[in-house]
Motif scaffolding. Structure first.
Motif, mmCIF file in Angstrom:
data_model
loop_
_atom_site.group_PDB
_atom_site.id
_atom_site.type_symbol
_atom_site.label_atom_id
_atom_site.label_comp_id
_atom_site.label_asym_id
_atom_site.label_seq_id
_atom_site.Cartn_x
_atom_site.Cartn_y
_atom_site.Cartn_z
ATOM 1 N N ARG A 8 -23.616 39.913 6.129
ATOM 2 C CA ARG A 8 -22.287 39.848 6.511
ATOM 3 C C ARG A 8 -22.022 38.666 7.320
ATOM 4 N NH1 ARG A 8 -22.851 45.404 6.517
ATOM 5 N NH2 ARG A 8 -23.236 45.406 8.856
ATOM 6 N N ASP A 9 -22.758 38.220 8.234
ATOM 7 C CA ASP A 9 -22.869 37.325 9.327
ATOM 8 C C ASP A 9 -22.608 36.171 8.429
ATOM 9 O OD1 ASP A 9 -22.440 39.013 11.084
ATOM 10 O OD2 ASP A 9 -24.425 38.686 12.095
ATOM 11 N N PHE A 10 -23.653 36.003 7.446
ATOM 12 C CA PHE A 10 -23.823 34.784 6.703
ATOM 13 C C PHE A 10 -22.484 34.393 5.942
ATOM 14 C CE2 PHE A 10 -25.219 32.301 2.868
ATOM 15 C CZ PHE A 10 -25.745 31.173 3.467
ATOM 16 N N ALA A 12 -19.737 35.159 6.411
ATOM 17 C CA ALA A 12 -18.293 35.057 7.144
ATOM 18 C C ALA A 12 -18.179 33.835 7.656
ATOM 19 C CB ALA A 12 -18.279 36.218 8.092
ATOM 20 N N GLU A 13 -19.077 32.714 7.595
ATOM 21 C CA GLU A 13 -18.754 31.597 8.344
ATOM 22 C C GLU A 13 -19.241 30.580 7.512
ATOM 23 O OE1 GLU A 13 -22.768 31.869 11.192
ATOM 24 O OE2 GLU A 13 -20.774 32.582 11.822
ATOM 25 N N PRO A 14 -18.805 29.122 7.742
ATOM 26 C CA PRO A 14 -19.594 28.061 7.164
ATOM 27 C C PRO A 14 -20.724 27.864 7.352
ATOM 28 C CG PRO A 14 -17.350 27.490 8.302
ATOM 29 C CD PRO A 14 -17.769 28.847 8.853
ATOM 30 N N MET A 15 -21.561 27.243 6.323
ATOM 31 C CA MET A 15 -22.918 27.449 6.363
ATOM 32 C C MET A 15 -23.622 26.336 7.515
ATOM 33 S SD MET A 15 -25.597 26.975 3.128
ATOM 34 C CE MET A 15 -24.562 28.003 2.166
ATOM 35 N N GLY A 16 -23.171 25.327 7.501
ATOM 36 C CA GLY A 16 -23.596 24.366 8.555
ATOM 37 C C GLY A 16 -25.174 24.006 8.211
ATOM 38 N N GLU A 18 -27.480 26.237 9.001
ATOM 39 C CA GLU A 18 -28.225 27.502 8.985
ATOM 40 C C GLU A 18 -29.621 27.651 8.441
ATOM 41 O OE1 GLU A 18 -27.289 30.777 10.036
ATOM 42 O OE2 GLU A 18 -25.506 29.889 11.136
ATOM 43 N N TRP A 77 -20.658 33.574 -0.511
ATOM 44 C CA TRP A 77 -20.565 32.418 0.285
ATOM 45 C C TRP A 77 -19.664 31.504 -0.683
ATOM 46 C CZ3 TRP A 77 -20.628 27.373 0.660
ATOM 47 C CH2 TRP A 77 -20.380 26.572 1.805
ATOM 48 N N PHE A 81 -15.893 29.940 0.255
ATOM 49 C CA PHE A 81 -15.776 28.830 1.019
ATOM 50 C C PHE A 81 -15.698 27.576 -0.150
ATOM 51 C CE2 PHE A 81 -17.816 31.241 4.134
ATOM 52 C CZ PHE A 81 -16.775 30.942 5.390
#
Length: 82
Positions: A8-10, A12-16, A18, A77, A81
């Motif tokens: 869920r955390d992954f 929920a946000e841009p990958m950058g 990681e 993802w 995105f």
């Protein structure tokens, strides 16, 4: 943190930049040190579930659950995105 929480955390946000979480050490040893690098392979394989899961199996010995989790995470993802 549970796998589902990491998932869920992954998604929920841009990958950058990681790090790879699922099969991290094995993938890092083969040059796939960041999630964005694994995403690149996912896209090269045209987001095809069977091809990607086979690639994971052959590249780092992923089992069925690991490859399904990784595929699902990257697919979600991309849906969010891309």
């Amino acid at each position: 943190m549970t796998t589902s929480q990491k998932h869920r955390d992954f998604v929920a946000e841009p990958m950058g930049e990681e790090p790879v979480v699922i099969l991290g050490k094995k993938l890092e040893e083969r040059g796939f040190d960041k999630a964005c690098v694994v995403l690149g392979q996912f896209l090269v394989l045209k987001k095809d579930e069977d091809l990607f899961q086979e690639w994971l199996k052959h590249t780092c010995g992923a089992n069925a659950k690991q490859s399904q989790d990784c595929f699902g995470c990257l697919r979600e993802w991309c849906d969010a995105f891309l």
